[in-house]
Scaffold this active site. Structure first.
Site: not given
Lengths: 375, 375
Positions: B133, B122, B226, B130, B127
């Site tokens: 998506s 990703r 994270y 994708d 994109q």
């Protein structure tokens, strides 16, 4: 003894609405009425019995109608339901006045005074009581949603990383309350919307919602505001322009219903044959026969890969809000005549006089009498 | 011999999409590829065989796959379909890489080079390829429409002669591509929309669509970008805030799916018990077990008068546009490697390397191997 107002559970197939919601119950109580409902009468609209303040709940239809002075309904009563009504009671609802002579005879036999909201004069003072309008708005909104959900394309224009999706093309035929709500719903979802109505006055309303008016180049406006008869050439020109708009559409929503009459056929078999592969028709007039020649009421028909939907009782698909609006219409109609728990109807009032279907054992509405004969 | 590209009809239950649309067929042909399709392979998406220019149509799956160098699919092939693929062919599709070890073994036995678009890195360059998506956008839009169509209230605020209807209250949980599209659709329809996502970065995107971010007052943002583990108190505070938002909603749309994993349960049985009578849940994660504890995949469950919908394969409900977007994703993935009718894949390319599932008789994707073991 104060006026007793009663509401039973609607028993027609697929009917989820109710004629009394907690808000209007409170208002009727404030006018001094005693309220009685059959248990769970509001449940299908997601109003629970405890949501109604000051209402007595009865386990049966008979129990709720016994001794009632005023009965509120959504749908016409069955003969059994009429039999449970006290003689001389006042009934109000959407009674389908042009159907079922037997029902009328039964109402007259029990000397029920019946108001049928379909007959309401469409004057500006009566707008707040106009159940055809409020339920038509629900129906038009539902048609827009059905069209979007069934369409195999996006309604909105979509710009994605993979490219741009063009908006779907929707044509709405008939721009009354329902048609305008269908237009508004499809526009909200981002579709490219065109709309058509025989009334030239509809052009402005259509355009005010951001939709394009389909100009057939033919005006039916005649002398004195009445529609004039079109010539054969004019009719053909009009049909051809409309056929072209139908052929270009991804979705056609038809809303041209006439109360008490069969719906006019506007989208012919031929026109369906010229439509795009995978296109959709949502025929809101299915209940009265349909505006599309191929519509089957309550069914989903596929012809030439065109999907023709003929949904029935659309307002009942959104019973919470449809009931809220309907119950307010009824409250607005009745409340001027209720004071200190007594019902005193002014029979000379234009709205009352226009809406009354039968009284003192006789059908009194002129148009209904003309169509059905005396009952 | 130029490259032969083949597309068969999708045979999975309820699958209406196709991996090749007329527009991308034209583009592949311009790159020198020979195109072959099974008859009627595009029909369910409303693309007829004559709509495809320069494509040879074959009456059977076997006929279309015979001699193919490159096979495009939407869904994973069955074992029988794999058996019809020429040894050494290149396959691309949404192959559900974390499921069905046997499928992987069969692909490897035939030395198929398989690209699984779920594995696509990703990164921003990818994109336009994708598919998760593009299909997620379709799914989110459909969820919004299902929610509106099933809701017993109007989504928009409505001002009528009988009074004003307040807009419906929608809560969207999970603000990825699908969630954002669901938010946009409900906003378009006029609902009051709130949305929640564990990622703090989603707040801005949610607000840019005019929706309100449900702030649980707890941030999971930790060192180095994270997510950090929440304390028990923080988790409880978060759950309680969310439960309150769920209880206030007319409609809850959940979209928190994690590819290859069971969906997290976010709306518990208890939370459903606190919801409004007549409220609706549309659980987009139904396919992977559901975000609501009571969801049954593919079913409509009613609990405490809350209607819980677990629709499956949502993009397939709008196959025309879903196929268009998907076919473009595939074209964008493959076209850099096709020139003058020859396929020359650069295996060092980051996008290629991340997406390849198996090659030369072996599963090569690290995560898939780790989860399924060697096949």
């Amino acid at each position: 003894m104060p006026l007793t107002l009663a509401v039973a559970r609607e028993r027609s197939d697929g009917e989820s609405r109710t004629a009394l919601v907690p808000e209007t119950a409170k208002k009727f109580a404030a006018l001094g009425a005693r309220l009685r409902m059959e248990q769970s009468a509001g449940v299908q609209s997601h109003f629970l019995d405890p949501d109604y303040i000051g209402v007595d709940f009865m386990p049966s239809l008979e129990g709720s109608y016994a001794g009632a002075d005023l009965i509120l309904r959504v749908t016409p009563p069955s003969l059994a339901e009429i039999a449970a009504m006290p003689e001389g009671a006042v009934l109000i609802g959407l009674l389908k006045p042009y159907e079922a002579k037997e029902r009328l005879a039964a109402l007259n036999a029990r000397k029920i005074t019946a108001f049928s909201l379909e007959l309401l004069p469409r004057i500006s003072r009566a707008q707040s009581m106009d159940a055809l309008s409020s339920q038509g708005a629900c129906a038009g909104y539902q048609c827009g949603l059905i069209a979007a959900a069934r369409c195999t394309k996006f309604f909105p224009m979509l710009t994605t990383a993979a490219g741009t999706i063009r908006p779907a093309r929707v044509l709405v035929i008939g721009a009354g309350v329902a048609g305008l709500q269908a237009i508004a719903t499809c526009k909200r979802l981002g579709a490219m919307v065109e709309a058509y109505d025989v009334r030239a006055a509809a052009k402005e309303q259509i355009e005010s919602l951001g939709a394009k008016f389909v100009d057939t180049g033919v005006s039916a406006d005649g002398a004195g505001g009445y529609a004039r008869e079109l010539t054969a050439e004019e009719k053909a020109a009009q049909a051809e322009k409309l056929a072209k708009a139908v052929a270009a559409a991804d979705v056609v929503i038809t809303t041209a219903a006439i109360p008490g009459k069969k719906a006019p056929v506007i989208v012919t078999r031929d026109m369906v044959g010229r439509m795009k592969y995978g296109a959709i028709i949502v025929d809101m007039a299915a209940e009265s026969g349909g505006n599309c020649e191929l519509t089957q009421p309550g069914e989903h028909v596929i012809a030439n890969d065109v999907n023709i939907h003929g949904p029935l009782n659309l307002p009942s698909r959104m019973p919470t809000h449809a009931s809220e609006l309907y119950a307010k219409n009824i409250y607005n109609f009745l409340s001027p005549w209720i004071k200190d728990g007594a019902l005193n109807i002014d029979w000379s009032d234009e709205v009352v006089a226009g809406t009354v279907l039968c009284r003192d054992g006789a059908t009194v509405h002129a148009t209904v009498k003309q169509i059905l004969g005396d009952a």
